[in-house]
Design a protein around this motif. Structure first.
Motif, PDB file in Angstrom:
ATOM      1  N   ILE A  69       2.619   2.677  -3.923  1.00  0.00           N
ATOM      2  CA  ILE A  69       1.698   1.766  -3.277  1.00  0.00           C
ATOM      3  C   ILE A  69       2.045   2.125  -1.660  1.00  0.00           C
ATOM      4  O   ILE A  69       1.174   2.518  -0.706  1.00  0.00           O
ATOM      5  CB  ILE A  69       1.734   0.503  -3.576  1.00  0.00           C
ATOM      6  CG1 ILE A  69       1.351   0.212  -5.059  1.00  0.00           C
ATOM      7  CG2 ILE A  69       1.142  -0.396  -2.624  1.00  0.00           C
ATOM      8  CD1 ILE A  69       1.727  -1.263  -5.434  1.00  0.00           C
ATOM      9  N   LEU A  70       3.382   2.082  -1.233  1.00  0.00           N
ATOM     10  CA  LEU A  70       3.718   2.121   0.117  1.00  0.00           C
ATOM     11  C   LEU A  70       3.662   3.573   0.736  1.00  0.00           C
ATOM     12  O   LEU A  70       2.858   3.803   2.020  1.00  0.00           O
ATOM     13  CB  LEU A  70       5.086   1.894   0.401  1.00  0.00           C
ATOM     14  CG  LEU A  70       5.842   1.303   1.394  1.00  0.00           C
ATOM     15  CD1 LEU A  70       4.835   0.261   2.162  1.00  0.00           C
ATOM     16  CD2 LEU A  70       7.187   1.138   1.551  1.00  0.00           C
ATOM     17  N   PHE A  71       3.672   4.797  -0.180  1.00  0.00           N
ATOM     18  CA  PHE A  71       3.452   5.948   0.147  1.00  0.00           C
ATOM     19  C   PHE A  71       2.066   6.175   0.755  1.00  0.00           C
ATOM     20  O   PHE A  71       1.732   6.714   1.803  1.00  0.00           O
ATOM     21  CB  PHE A  71       3.685   7.041  -1.110  1.00  0.00           C
ATOM     22  CG  PHE A  71       5.035   7.533  -1.114  1.00  0.00           C
ATOM     23  CD1 PHE A  71       6.009   6.938  -0.735  1.00  0.00           C
ATOM     24  CD2 PHE A  71       4.982   8.784  -1.413  1.00  0.00           C
ATOM     25  CE1 PHE A  71       7.285   7.366  -0.599  1.00  0.00           C
ATOM     26  CE2 PHE A  71       6.439   9.439  -1.878  1.00  0.00           C
ATOM     27  CZ  PHE A  71       7.517   8.681  -1.379  1.00  0.00           C
ATOM     28  N   ILE A  72       0.910   5.808  -0.003  1.00  0.00           N
ATOM     29  CA  ILE A  72      -0.446   6.113   0.153  1.00  0.00           C
ATOM     30  C   ILE A  72      -0.846   4.910   1.132  1.00  0.00           C
ATOM     31  O   ILE A  72      -1.740   5.189   2.216  1.00  0.00           O
ATOM     32  CB  ILE A  72      -1.398   6.083  -0.780  1.00  0.00           C
ATOM     33  CG1 ILE A  72      -2.670   6.542  -0.693  1.00  0.00           C
ATOM     34  CG2 ILE A  72      -1.524   4.644  -1.401  1.00  0.00           C
ATOM     35  CD1 ILE A  72      -3.501   7.089  -1.822  1.00  0.00           C
ATOM     36  N   SER A  73      -0.399   3.772   1.390  1.00  0.00           N
ATOM     37  CA  SER A  73      -0.611   2.757   2.381  1.00  0.00           C
ATOM     38  C   SER A  73      -0.195   3.321   3.704  1.00  0.00           C
ATOM     39  O   SER A  73      -0.962   3.217   4.560  1.00  0.00           O
ATOM     40  CB  SER A  73       0.097   1.437   2.064  1.00  0.00           C
ATOM     41  OG  SER A  73      -0.445   0.995   0.780  1.00  0.00           O
ATOM     42  N   ILE A  74       1.084   3.885   3.858  1.00  0.00           N
ATOM     43  CA  ILE A  74       1.521   4.256   5.191  1.00  0.00           C
ATOM     44  C   ILE A  74       0.677   5.763   5.686  1.00  0.00           C
ATOM     45  O   ILE A  74       0.511   5.655   6.578  1.00  0.00           O
ATOM     46  CB  ILE A  74       2.999   4.435   4.806  1.00  0.00           C
ATOM     47  CG1 ILE A  74       3.726   3.313   4.839  1.00  0.00           C
ATOM     48  CG2 ILE A  74       3.610   5.320   6.303  1.00  0.00           C
ATOM     49  CD1 ILE A  74       3.557   2.269   6.124  1.00  0.00           C
ATOM     50  N   PHE A  75       0.346   6.349   4.677  1.00  0.00           N
ATOM     51  CA  PHE A  75      -0.516   7.436   4.995  1.00  0.00           C
ATOM     52  C   PHE A  75      -1.914   6.803   5.675  1.00  0.00           C
ATOM     53  O   PHE A  75      -2.200   7.554   6.822  1.00  0.00           O
ATOM     54  CB  PHE A  75      -1.013   8.181   3.795  1.00  0.00           C
ATOM     55  CG  PHE A  75      -1.978   9.162   3.962  1.00  0.00           C
ATOM     56  CD1 PHE A  75      -1.893  10.453   4.797  1.00  0.00           C
ATOM     57  CD2 PHE A  75      -3.372   8.892   3.574  1.00  0.00           C
ATOM     58  CE1 PHE A  75      -2.935  11.111   4.989  1.00  0.00           C
ATOM     59  CE2 PHE A  75      -4.435  10.103   3.718  1.00  0.00           C
ATOM     60  CZ  PHE A  75      -4.071  11.010   4.346  1.00  0.00           C
TER      61      PHE A  75
END
Length: 286
Positions: A69-75
């Protein structure tokens, strides 16, 4: 060598994104495809039978979901930061976040904090800042301050969480399936994003984004896999490894931009590169 391969793979991600821009590939679609491909590569690389129940019952599973979730949110946050504050702010905010896993490693794992190492880390931060500043760009952190802060915190939390989960819960042969789970969760969130765009009438499938996503996915998986393998090795402490990794990526990406894409480097950029080399030497030999 794992650390070197991680730096090379992360730099290749920079090159791929540059090529996306040149060939007008839809970045969002390619990113979603990339996560699916990275997940598949991880599943193929896993040398044990794949059991869904075993994965979901693993101690690292919830952490992997959180990271996905964090990977794509930070993207998404990074894209907003680039649009509102510029590329330089986004680059500095994401790479300066190395202080978070460094501090975590020092306090939680009681890693060494000698004067030489501290000087090296401070020089590394200065190197990241100077190497990231592009000619004519002005960094104004007060403007739309929320997104650079979120990018800084999110990037730091990702690196710290990867280290903690890898050290505490992930077995030596579990790195491929752990990585695959992270990317799989990110892929599912990405699909939901595209579905939302479809309902809004903002989605138009672009076939060439498949090729871009496949290329990016293989490289992206490699960068995480090699970073995890480097963290699993006892050669460097995590505070040293993250410092060298981030500084190495910034330095190599800056030089790649100069050689392959004809980007102009200012005096500050060259000073940043020199400081990067010095900081790597100080930190690794501390």
């Amino acid at each position: 060598m794992y650390l070197v391969f991680s730096i090379l793979a992360s730099t290749l991600i920079f090159i791929v994104f540059k090529l996306f821009q040149r060939f007008k590939i839809d970045t969002t679609q390619a990113i979603v495809v990339n996560y699916f491909i990275a997940c598949i590569v991880g599943l193929i690389a896993y040398d044990s039978p794949i059991s869904i129940s075993e994965i979901t019952s693993s101690k690292w599973f919830l952490g992997a979901v959180f990271l996905g979730i964090l990977f794509i949110s930070i993207f998404i946050v990074m894209a907003i930061t680039v649009q509102k504050n510029g590329v330089s702010v986004a680059s500095v905010a994401s790479k300066m976040s190395v202080v978070i896993p460094v501090i975590f490693g020092i306090y939680v794992y009681n890693e060494s904090t000698g004067l030489q190492k501290l000087i090296g880390i401070l020089l590394a931060l200065a190197a990241v800042y100077l190497a990231s500043i592009k000619t004519g760009s002005k960094i104004n952190f007060k403007k739309n301050l929320l997104f650079p802060i979120l990018l800084f915190l999110g990037s730091g939390i990702i690196d710290t969480s990867i280290k903690y989960l890898e050290t505490t819960y992930v077995p030596e042969n579990g790195i491929p399936i752990f990585s695959a789970t992270i990317f799989g969760c990110a892929a599912l969130i990405g699909v939901l994003t595209l579905i939302a765009k479809q309902f809004k009438g903002e989605f138009k499938f672009q076939p060439k984004s498949l090729l871009g996503g496949i290329t990016l996915g293989i490289i992206n998986y490699s960068s995480i896999y090699f970073l995890l393998k480097a963290l699993d090795h006892e050669t460097f402490e995590s505070s040293t490894l993250f410092t060298v990794n981030n500084v190495g990526i910034v330095m190599l990406s800056t030089l790649t931009g100069l050689i392959l894409f004809g980007e102009k480097l200012s005096a500050k950029n060259w000073i940043g590169i020199v400081l990067a080399i010095v900081s790597i030497i100080l930190v690794t030999l501390a």
